[in-house]
Design a protein around this motif. Sequence first.
Motif, PDB file in Angstrom:
ATOM      1  N   THR A   2       0.823  -1.198   0.000  1.00 10.95           N
ATOM      2  CA  THR A   2       0.000   0.000   0.000  1.00 10.95           C
ATOM      3  C   THR A   2       0.862   1.254   0.000  1.00 10.95           C
ATOM      4  O   THR A   2       0.562   2.209  -0.708  1.00 10.95           O
ATOM      5  CB  THR A   2      -0.924   0.002   1.234  1.00 10.95           C
ATOM      6  OG1 THR A   2      -1.666  -1.217   1.239  1.00 10.95           O
ATOM      7  CG2 THR A   2      -1.868   1.161   1.194  1.00 10.95           C
ATOM      8  N   SER A   3       1.939   1.239   0.793  1.00 18.09           N
ATOM      9  CA  SER A   3       2.793   2.427   0.841  1.00 18.09           C
ATOM     10  C   SER A   3       3.489   2.649  -0.500  1.00 18.09           C
ATOM     11  O   SER A   3       3.703   3.792  -0.912  1.00 18.09           O
ATOM     12  CB  SER A   3       3.821   2.296   1.963  1.00 18.09           C
ATOM     13  OG  SER A   3       4.642   1.174   1.726  1.00 18.09           O
ATOM     14  N   ALA A   4       3.871   1.597  -1.210  1.00 18.59           N
ATOM     15  CA  ALA A   4       4.492   1.748  -2.522  1.00 18.59           C
ATOM     16  C   ALA A   4       3.495   2.328  -3.514  1.00 18.59           C
ATOM     17  O   ALA A   4       3.833   3.189  -4.327  1.00 18.59           O
ATOM     18  CB  ALA A   4       5.014   0.397  -3.011  1.00 18.59           C
ATOM     19  N   TRP A   5       2.249   1.883  -3.430  1.00 20.30           N
ATOM     20  CA  TRP A   5       1.213   2.400  -4.314  1.00 20.30           C
ATOM     21  C   TRP A   5       0.949   3.877  -4.027  1.00 20.30           C
ATOM     22  O   TRP A   5       0.851   4.682  -4.938  1.00 20.30           O
ATOM     23  CB  TRP A   5      -0.052   1.570  -4.121  1.00 20.30           C
ATOM     24  CG  TRP A   5      -1.165   1.967  -5.058  1.00 20.30           C
ATOM     25  CD1 TRP A   5      -1.293   1.636  -6.360  1.00 20.30           C
ATOM     26  CD2 TRP A   5      -2.297   2.765  -4.735  1.00 20.30           C
ATOM     27  NE1 TRP A   5      -2.430   2.173  -6.879  1.00 20.30           N
ATOM     28  CE2 TRP A   5      -3.082   2.894  -5.889  1.00 20.30           C
ATOM     29  CE3 TRP A   5      -2.740   3.397  -3.562  1.00 20.30           C
ATOM     30  CZ2 TRP A   5      -4.263   3.605  -5.938  1.00 20.30           C
ATOM     31  CZ3 TRP A   5      -3.919   4.112  -3.614  1.00 20.30           C
ATOM     32  CH2 TRP A   5      -4.667   4.216  -4.797  1.00 20.30           C
ATOM     33  N   GLU A   6       0.839   4.238  -2.727  1.00 17.58           N
ATOM     34  CA  GLU A   6       0.638   5.633  -2.339  1.00 17.58           C
ATOM     35  C   GLU A   6       1.801   6.490  -2.789  1.00 17.58           C
ATOM     36  O   GLU A   6       1.605   7.618  -3.251  1.00 17.58           O
ATOM     37  CB  GLU A   6       0.447   5.738  -0.828  1.00 17.58           C
ATOM     38  CG  GLU A   6      -0.875   5.200  -0.333  1.00 17.58           C
ATOM     39  CD  GLU A   6      -0.994   5.234   1.177  1.00 17.58           C
ATOM     40  OE1 GLU A   6      -0.053   5.710   1.852  1.00 17.58           O
ATOM     41  OE2 GLU A   6      -2.024   4.773   1.689  1.00 17.58           O
ATOM     42  N   ALA A   7       3.020   6.002  -2.677  1.00 15.71           N
ATOM     43  CA  ALA A   7       4.187   6.755  -3.108  1.00 15.71           C
ATOM     44  C   ALA A   7       4.149   6.996  -4.612  1.00 15.71           C
ATOM     45  O   ALA A   7       4.480   8.099  -5.088  1.00 15.71           O
ATOM     46  CB  ALA A   7       5.469   6.022  -2.727  1.00 15.71           C
ATOM     47  N   GLU A  10       1.464   9.687  -5.237  1.00 16.99           N
ATOM     48  CA  GLU A  10       1.980  10.995  -4.816  1.00 16.99           C
ATOM     49  C   GLU A  10       2.996  11.532  -5.828  1.00 16.99           C
ATOM     50  O   GLU A  10       3.028  12.718  -6.123  1.00 16.99           O
ATOM     51  CB  GLU A  10       2.614  10.893  -3.425  1.00 16.99           C
ATOM     52  CG  GLU A  10       1.631  10.642  -2.308  1.00 16.99           C
ATOM     53  CD  GLU A  10       0.683  11.819  -2.093  1.00 16.99           C
ATOM     54  OE1 GLU A  10       1.075  12.979  -2.319  1.00 16.99           O
ATOM     55  OE2 GLU A  10      -0.475  11.562  -1.703  1.00 16.99           O
TER      56      GLU A  10
END
Length: 158
Positions: A2-7, A10
């Motif tokens: 999820t954090s990779a997708w959000e990054a 962004e």
Amino acid sequence: MTSAWEAAVEAQIRTAQERGEFDNLPGMGKPIPGRGLPYDESWWIKSFLEREALPSDLLLPTPLQLRRKVEQVPDEVRDLPTEQSVRAFVADLNAQIVAWLRNPAGPRVVVRPVNADDVVDRWRTGREQAAARTPAVPVEQPSGRPRWRWRLPWRRRR
């Protein structure tokens, strides 16, 4: 994950801002409409009706729409030109009412078909009263020679 997708999202937003794709958007610099008002669950329906200039009667259940149409019959037929058109209007409304009566949906509201003869009688009396109120306008008899003539700019006067 999820954090990779959000990054990644962004990063795309940031590059779009750098390219200026968010400049001059409609409503930029204006307050958000409806902010500070209590939440309304049907805000999107109201905004759709307002944006498309649709009547709010469309939100009513079918029997109430039909009942409203029955109430508006005298106003609707007032300007119709012939008795046949009045009867056709009433027949169309009665077909809608009968279709609902065969398969009722929504609240139980009494809706009866409209009597076409009564509507035609009221239509006739309204036309006769309107004809009696309007004074007869005298018609001018045309003389042998017109009062004015078109003068074309390239023709000379005689």
